[in-house]
Design a protein around this motif. Structure first.
Motif, PDB file in Angstrom:
ATOM      1  N   PRO A 193      -1.795 -58.910  35.363  1.00 22.57           N
ATOM      2  CA  PRO A 193      -0.917 -60.057  35.582  1.00 22.57           C
ATOM      3  C   PRO A 193      -0.612 -60.296  37.065  1.00 22.57           C
ATOM      4  N   GLU A 194      -0.379 -59.233  37.825  1.00 23.10           N
ATOM      5  CA  GLU A 194      -0.109 -59.397  39.254  1.00 23.10           C
ATOM      6  C   GLU A 194      -1.336 -59.924  39.978  1.00 23.10           C
ATOM      7  N   GLU A 195      -2.482 -59.380  39.674  1.00 21.25           N
ATOM      8  CA  GLU A 195      -3.720 -59.833  40.314  1.00 21.25           C
ATOM      9  C   GLU A 195      -4.031 -61.279  39.934  1.00 21.25           C
ATOM     10  N   ARG A 196      -3.680 -61.649  38.713  1.00 16.53           N
ATOM     11  CA  ARG A 196      -3.909 -63.025  38.264  1.00 16.53           C
ATOM     12  C   ARG A 196      -3.163 -64.006  39.146  1.00 16.53           C
ATOM     13  N   GLN A 197      -1.937 -63.659  39.535  1.00 18.89           N
ATOM     14  CA  GLN A 197      -1.178 -64.515  40.445  1.00 18.89           C
ATOM     15  C   GLN A 197      -1.762 -64.501  41.841  1.00 18.89           C
ATOM     16  N   GLN A 198      -2.181 -63.334  42.308  1.00 19.82           N
ATOM     17  CA  GLN A 198      -2.776 -63.226  43.636  1.00 19.82           C
ATOM     18  C   GLN A 198      -4.055 -64.039  43.745  1.00 19.82           C
ATOM     19  N   ALA A 199      -4.812 -64.121  42.653  1.00 24.31           N
ATOM     20  CA  ALA A 199      -6.085 -64.832  42.657  1.00 24.31           C
ATOM     21  C   ALA A 199      -5.917 -66.328  42.896  1.00 24.31           C
ATOM     22  N   LEU A 200      -4.725 -66.860  42.661  1.00 25.80           N
ATOM     23  CA  LEU A 200      -4.488 -68.284  42.875  1.00 25.80           C
ATOM     24  C   LEU A 200      -4.621 -68.674  44.337  1.00 25.80           C
ATOM     25  N   ALA A 201      -4.626 -67.677  45.231  1.00 21.79           N
ATOM     26  CA  ALA A 201      -4.788 -67.964  46.660  1.00 21.79           C
ATOM     27  C   ALA A 201      -6.142 -68.599  46.940  1.00 21.79           C
ATOM     28  N   LEU A 202      -7.147 -68.312  46.136  1.00 22.06           N
ATOM     29  CA  LEU A 202      -8.475 -68.895  46.371  1.00 22.06           C
ATOM     30  C   LEU A 202      -8.427 -70.407  46.189  1.00 22.06           C
ATOM     31  N   ARG A 203      -7.874 -70.840  45.083  1.00 21.84           N
ATOM     32  CA  ARG A 203      -7.768 -72.279  44.849  1.00 21.84           C
ATOM     33  C   ARG A 203      -6.849 -72.927  45.873  1.00 21.84           C
ATOM     34  N   ALA A 204      -5.735 -72.276  46.192  1.00 23.37           N
ATOM     35  CA  ALA A 204      -4.815 -72.831  47.181  1.00 23.37           C
ATOM     36  C   ALA A 204      -5.498 -72.998  48.528  1.00 23.37           C
ATOM     37  N   SER A 205      -6.358 -72.063  48.887  1.00 24.48           N
ATOM     38  CA  SER A 205      -7.049 -72.157  50.173  1.00 24.48           C
ATOM     39  C   SER A 205      -8.030 -73.329  50.187  1.00 24.48           C
ATOM     40  N   LEU A 206      -8.641 -73.638  49.039  1.00 29.15           N
ATOM     41  CA  LEU A 206      -9.545 -74.784  48.967  1.00 29.15           C
ATOM     42  C   LEU A 206      -8.769 -76.093  49.092  1.00 29.15           C
ATOM     43  N   ALA A 265     -15.653 -66.416  48.289  1.00 34.14           N
ATOM     44  CA  ALA A 265     -15.779 -65.274  47.388  1.00 34.14           C
ATOM     45  C   ALA A 265     -14.855 -64.190  47.901  1.00 34.14           C
ATOM     46  N   ALA A 266     -14.139 -63.544  46.996  1.00 34.02           N
ATOM     47  CA  ALA A 266     -13.190 -62.514  47.410  1.00 34.02           C
ATOM     48  C   ALA A 266     -12.937 -61.567  46.255  1.00 34.02           C
ATOM     49  N   TRP A 267     -12.531 -60.351  46.602  1.00 33.91           N
ATOM     50  CA  TRP A 267     -12.097 -59.391  45.606  1.00 33.91           C
ATOM     51  C   TRP A 267     -10.583 -59.482  45.459  1.00 33.91           C
ATOM     52  N   VAL A 268     -10.137 -59.497  44.223  1.00 38.63           N
ATOM     53  CA  VAL A 268      -8.715 -59.364  43.907  1.00 38.63           C
ATOM     54  C   VAL A 268      -8.621 -58.117  43.043  1.00 38.63           C
ATOM     55  N   GLY A 269      -8.042 -57.064  43.591  1.00 38.86           N
ATOM     56  CA  GLY A 269      -8.158 -55.759  42.959  1.00 38.86           C
ATOM     57  C   GLY A 269      -9.615 -55.332  43.028  1.00 38.86           C
ATOM     58  N   THR A 270     -10.203 -55.010  41.894  1.00 39.76           N
ATOM     59  CA  THR A 270     -11.614 -54.622  41.852  1.00 39.76           C
ATOM     60  C   THR A 270     -12.502 -55.741  41.321  1.00 39.76           C
ATOM     61  N   THR A 271     -11.921 -56.930  41.160  1.00 39.23           N
ATOM     62  CA  THR A 271     -12.650 -58.050  40.570  1.00 39.23           C
ATOM     63  C   THR A 271     -13.090 -59.036  41.637  1.00 39.23           C
ATOM     64  N   ARG A 272     -14.379 -59.323  41.640  1.00 40.07           N
ATOM     65  CA  ARG A 272     -14.918 -60.295  42.604  1.00 40.07           C
ATOM     66  C   ARG A 272     -14.915 -61.676  41.957  1.00 40.07           C
ATOM     67  N   LEU A 273     -14.289 -62.637  42.640  1.00 41.15           N
ATOM     68  CA  LEU A 273     -14.170 -64.000  42.144  1.00 41.15           C
ATOM     69  C   LEU A 273     -14.794 -64.966  43.131  1.00 41.15           C
ATOM     70  N   ILE A 274     -15.303 -66.082  42.622  1.00 45.01           N
ATOM     71  CA  ILE A 274     -15.843 -67.126  43.487  1.00 45.01           C
ATOM     72  C   ILE A 274     -15.216 -68.458  43.110  1.00 45.01           C
ATOM     73  N   ASP A 275     -15.210 -69.376  44.073  1.00 38.03           N
ATOM     74  CA  ASP A 275     -14.716 -70.723  43.827  1.00 38.03           C
ATOM     75  C   ASP A 275     -15.257 -71.626  44.922  1.00 38.03           C
ATOM     76  N   ASN A 276     -15.190 -72.916  44.707  1.00 41.44           N
ATOM     77  CA  ASN A 276     -15.687 -73.851  45.718  1.00 41.44           C
ATOM     78  C   ASN A 276     -15.237 -75.261  45.396  1.00 41.44           C
ATOM     79  N   VAL A 277     -15.332 -76.109  46.390  1.00 41.02           N
ATOM     80  CA  VAL A 277     -15.214 -77.556  46.213  1.00 41.02           C
ATOM     81  C   VAL A 277     -16.266 -78.202  47.100  1.00 41.02           C
ATOM     82  N   VAL A 278     -16.689 -79.386  46.730  1.00 45.80           N
ATOM     83  CA  VAL A 278     -17.596 -80.174  47.563  1.00 45.80           C
ATOM     84  C   VAL A 278     -16.787 -81.317  48.131  1.00 45.80           C
ATOM     85  N   LEU A 279     -16.755 -81.400  49.466  1.00 47.98           N
ATOM     86  CA  LEU A 279     -15.915 -82.379  50.150  1.00 47.98           C
ATOM     87  C   LEU A 279     -16.749 -83.384  50.910  1.00 47.98           C
TER      88      LEU A 279
END
Length: 287
Positions: A193-206, A265-279
């Motif tokens: 649950p904590e990592e799930r909240q931390q992972a939102l930083a990827l979308r926020a950064s986009l 692409a970033a690790w949150v805890g031990t989980t590697r996640l990816i995200d992107n937008v086309v601008l």
């Protein structure tokens, strides 16, 4: 819905579906299906008379130490979802079926396959291109459906289709997100649950990058520097890459005056996640 495990049976079934000129769509997956996969299946159903889905956790695209053995496998739930979506064929081969003599040959998309995820996961895109090429040969689809979340994979496979003259129309469907904006991924279930909240930083950064690109005074170097600083300060996030690249070549852009893939692409805890937008930069701006 027919469930098939052998190459010969799958090839025969696909030939049968296409014998009357009907178009066949393919959705390649590694299982652990979610709403993002469902959107691909629905796009395939809207485009083609028949739909085939593959479920295969491909060992070739996992490097040593990655999560091949622990990758989520939800067979019964996957079949239930596909049944409800009206899929015609499910191809679920074993590794021995798909690679009976080990791996004797690979498909490798040079240069582009070593960029973004290809740089941090050597051999990953070789594994992806090899298995997708095999699926194209077995299924013979008219259309193949992939998600925009895997933007680097999309670029690699487009290059492969073009270079090897596959008679396949590739369709790329929008990224499907959770209600809070996190891109849907089979690996999201690894997050606490904590990592799930931390992972939102990827979308926020986009979102932050989209605003920065719209500002006339921002150069590539400036917006990239601000982006890296934001992610470096995000709790629980360990950055792999954050790049502004051409969505076709995956090469870094020099000016924000054309379509730009903003990929992270970033690790949150031990989980590697990816995200992107086309601008798209505002018309007439070169910086």
């Amino acid at each position: 819905m027919q469930i098939i495990h052998s190459i010969s049976e799958m090839r025969s079934a696909c030939l049968g579906l296409r014998s009357n000129g009907a178009e066949l769509g393919l959705v390649p997956t590694m299982g652990a299906l979610h709403a993002g996969h469902r959107s691909l299946v629905r796009a395939a159903r809207e485009t083609c008379r028949h739909v085939a889905v593959s479920i295969f956790v491909n060992p070739l695209q996992f490097a040593p130490g990655e999560d091949l053995e622990s990758y989520p496998r939800t067979w019964e739930a996957d079949l239930d979802l596909l049944q409800r979506e009206g899929v015609d064929l499910v191809f679920a081969p074993s590794a021995k079926e798909l690679y009976p003599n080990g791996t004797e040959a690979f498909v490798e998309v040079s240069a582009i396959g070593s960029r973004l995820d290809g740089a941090s996961r050597p051999g990953h895109f070789r594994g992806v291109a090899t298995v997708v090429a095999k699926l194209f040969h077995i299924v013979g689809p008219d259309h193949a459906f992939f998600g925009q979340k895997d933007a680097a994979q999309v670029a690699v496979l487009r290059a492969m289709i073009r270079a090897l003259d596959f008679p396949v129309q590739m369709s790329v469907c929008p990224t499907v997100r959770e209600e809070d904006g996190l891109a849907m991924s089979s690996r999201n279930r690894y997050l606490s649950p904590e990592e799930r909240q931390q992972a939102l930083a990827l979308r926020a950064s986009l979102d932050m990058m989209e605003l920065a690109v719209m500002q006339d005074s921002s150069s590539v170097a400036t917006v990239r520097s601000k982006w890296h600083a934001y992610l470096a300060a995000a709790p629980g996030v360990r950055l792999d890459y954050a790049e502004l690249v051409d969505p076709t070549t995956l090469l870094p852009v020099e000016h924000l005056n054309a379509e730009t893939l903003v990929a992270v692409a970033a690790w949150v805890g031990t989980t590697r996640l990816i995200d992107n937008v086309v601008l798209q930069a505002p018309r007439g701006i070169v910086r």
